[in-house]
Design a protein around this motif. Structure first.
Motif, mmCIF file in Angstrom:
data_model
loop_
_atom_site.group_PDB
_atom_site.id
_atom_site.type_symbol
_atom_site.label_atom_id
_atom_site.label_comp_id
_atom_site.label_asym_id
_atom_site.label_seq_id
_atom_site.Cartn_x
_atom_site.Cartn_y
_atom_site.Cartn_z
ATOM 1 N N LEU A 4 -14.984 -5.758 5.812
ATOM 2 C CA LEU A 4 -13.946 -6.591 6.400
ATOM 3 C C LEU A 4 -13.062 -5.837 7.389
ATOM 4 O O LEU A 4 -12.314 -6.442 8.147
ATOM 5 N N ILE A 5 -13.138 -4.521 7.379
ATOM 6 C CA ILE A 5 -12.313 -3.730 8.280
ATOM 7 C C ILE A 5 -12.774 -3.960 9.707
ATOM 8 O O ILE A 5 -13.941 -3.795 10.033
ATOM 9 N N ASN A 6 -11.849 -4.393 10.567
ATOM 10 C CA ASN A 6 -12.112 -4.635 11.976
ATOM 11 C C ASN A 6 -13.319 -5.544 12.184
ATOM 12 O O ASN A 6 -14.264 -5.218 12.894
ATOM 13 N N SER A 7 -13.291 -6.706 11.557
ATOM 14 C CA SER A 7 -14.357 -7.686 11.676
ATOM 15 C C SER A 7 -13.795 -8.967 12.278
ATOM 16 O O SER A 7 -12.769 -9.465 11.835
ATOM 17 N N VAL A 8 -14.482 -9.480 13.309
ATOM 18 C CA VAL A 8 -14.040 -10.680 14.004
ATOM 19 C C VAL A 8 -15.194 -11.667 14.036
ATOM 20 O O VAL A 8 -16.328 -11.283 14.351
ATOM 21 N N ARG A 9 -14.909 -12.930 13.734
ATOM 22 C CA ARG A 9 -15.903 -13.997 13.829
ATOM 23 C C ARG A 9 -15.303 -15.114 14.661
ATOM 24 O O ARG A 9 -14.223 -15.609 14.354
ATOM 25 N N LEU A 10 -16.035 -15.514 15.706
ATOM 26 C CA LEU A 10 -15.553 -16.563 16.597
ATOM 27 C C LEU A 10 -16.672 -17.531 16.929
ATOM 28 O O LEU A 10 -17.846 -17.146 16.970
ATOM 29 N N MET A 11 -16.283 -18.774 17.194
ATOM 30 C CA MET A 11 -17.223 -19.773 17.663
ATOM 31 C C MET A 11 -16.561 -20.504 18.822
ATOM 32 O O MET A 11 -15.393 -20.886 18.734
ATOM 33 N N GLY A 12 -17.283 -20.651 19.920
ATOM 34 C CA GLY A 12 -16.722 -21.325 21.075
ATOM 35 C C GLY A 12 -17.742 -21.483 22.173
ATOM 36 O O GLY A 12 -18.946 -21.356 21.950
ATOM 37 N N ARG A 13 -17.235 -21.738 23.381
ATOM 38 C CA ARG A 13 -18.104 -21.944 24.548
ATOM 39 C C ARG A 13 -17.886 -20.826 25.565
ATOM 40 O O ARG A 13 -16.766 -20.365 25.756
ATOM 41 N N LEU A 14 -18.984 -20.444 26.213
ATOM 42 C CA LEU A 14 -18.918 -19.386 27.215
ATOM 43 C C LEU A 14 -18.193 -19.866 28.459
ATOM 44 O O LEU A 14 -18.437 -20.970 28.950
ATOM 45 N N GLY A 15 -17.324 -19.028 28.987
ATOM 46 C CA GLY A 15 -16.558 -19.368 30.173
ATOM 47 C C GLY A 15 -17.217 -18.908 31.457
ATOM 48 O O GLY A 15 -16.768 -19.256 32.550
ATOM 49 N N LYS A 74 -22.427 -22.769 27.244
ATOM 50 C CA LYS A 74 -23.195 -22.738 26.003
ATOM 51 C C LYS A 74 -22.270 -22.458 24.824
ATOM 52 O O LYS A 74 -21.348 -21.662 24.910
ATOM 53 N N GLU A 75 -22.551 -23.114 23.712
ATOM 54 C CA GLU A 75 -21.775 -22.897 22.493
ATOM 55 C C GLU A 75 -22.457 -21.811 21.667
ATOM 56 O O GLU A 75 -23.663 -21.863 21.426
ATOM 57 N N ILE A 76 -21.671 -20.805 21.275
ATOM 58 C CA ILE A 76 -22.206 -19.688 20.487
ATOM 59 C C ILE A 76 -21.225 -19.313 19.381
ATOM 60 O O ILE A 76 -20.049 -19.679 19.421
ATOM 61 N N ALA A 77 -21.734 -18.565 18.424
ATOM 62 C CA ALA A 77 -20.902 -17.931 17.401
ATOM 63 C C ALA A 77 -21.214 -16.440 17.455
ATOM 64 O O ALA A 77 -22.365 -16.044 17.680
ATOM 65 N N VAL A 78 -20.195 -15.617 17.276
ATOM 66 C CA VAL A 78 -20.381 -14.176 17.304
ATOM 67 C C VAL A 78 -19.649 -13.524 16.135
ATOM 68 O O VAL A 78 -18.676 -14.064 15.620
ATOM 69 N N GLU A 79 -20.158 -12.373 15.758
ATOM 70 C CA GLU A 79 -19.484 -11.511 14.792
ATOM 71 C C GLU A 79 -19.459 -10.146 15.444
ATOM 72 O O GLU A 79 -20.437 -9.707 16.045
ATOM 73 N N GLY A 80 -18.312 -9.494 15.384
ATOM 74 C CA GLY A 80 -18.199 -8.188 16.005
ATOM 75 C C GLY A 80 -16.941 -7.472 15.576
ATOM 76 O O GLY A 80 -16.345 -7.794 14.549
ATOM 77 N N ARG A 81 -16.537 -6.501 16.423
ATOM 78 C CA ARG A 81 -15.339 -5.718 16.115
ATOM 79 C C ARG A 81 -14.459 -5.650 17.358
ATOM 80 O O ARG A 81 -14.944 -5.671 18.486
ATOM 81 N N LEU A 82 -13.166 -5.567 17.132
ATOM 82 C CA LEU A 82 -12.206 -5.454 18.224
ATOM 83 C C LEU A 82 -12.144 -4.026 18.737
ATOM 84 O O LEU A 82 -12.150 -3.079 17.942
ATOM 85 N N THR A 83 -12.091 -3.913 20.053
ATOM 86 C CA THR A 83 -11.854 -2.605 20.666
ATOM 87 C C THR A 83 -10.818 -2.784 21.771
ATOM 88 O O THR A 83 -10.721 -3.859 22.364
ATOM 89 N N THR A 84 -10.058 -1.768 22.007
ATOM 90 C CA THR A 84 -9.083 -1.776 23.097
ATOM 91 C C THR A 84 -9.355 -0.561 23.965
ATOM 92 O O THR A 84 -9.579 0.539 23.460
ATOM 93 N N ARG A 85 -9.383 -0.780 25.267
ATOM 94 C CA ARG A 85 -9.583 0.326 26.204
ATOM 95 C C ARG A 85 -8.544 0.209 27.302
ATOM 96 O O ARG A 85 -7.931 -0.836 27.482
#
Length: 123
Positions: A4-15, A74-85
């Motif tokens: 669960l550490i630094n885990s992101v789940r989103l669902m939406g449409r590509l811009g 397109k509608e997609i769902a993703v799982e990933g991690r946040l990064t800042t640069r």
């Protein structure tokens, strides 16, 4: 809990269509944006949609999938991690960017919708 550490789940449409970059070692990078919408009601009962935009970064196989199959809308769902640069622009100003490095990608667009899009492209 470690997963669960630094885990992101989103669902939406590509811009936007993915922007591709190929590195010397044949490693691919894809960048795109994802809109997630939250629908809420105001005090008067009016329906309001708030959009949040997210920067997605896809590497390797996920980048290849993005290049072949992902298009704006397109509608997609993703799982990933946040990064800042951070980076410095040509005027010497420092900027910070928060991105989601995608680990898993799921295409949600329904088959019927995809067939309509393919038919429209063929015309």
């Amino acid at each position: 809990m470690k997963a669960l550490i630094n885990s992101v789940r989103l669902m939406g449409r590509l811009g936007m269509d993915p922007e591709m970059k190929l590195f010397d070692n044949n490693r691919k990078l894809a960048r795109t944006s994802l809109a997630t919408n939250e629908v809420r009601r105001t005090g008067s009962g009016e329906k309001v949609t708030d959009a949040q935009w997210h920067n997605l970064v896809l590497w390797g196989n996920n980048a290849e999938i993005a290049e072949k199959y992902l298009k704006k809308g397109k509608e997609i769902a993703v799982e990933g991690r946040l990064t800042t640069r951070s980076f410095t622009d040509r005027e010497g100003r420092k900027h910070f960017v928060t991105e989601i490095v995608v680990n898993e990608l799921l295409m949600i667009t329904k088959k019927e919708q995809e067939e309509k899009e393919l038919a429209a492209e063929a015309v």
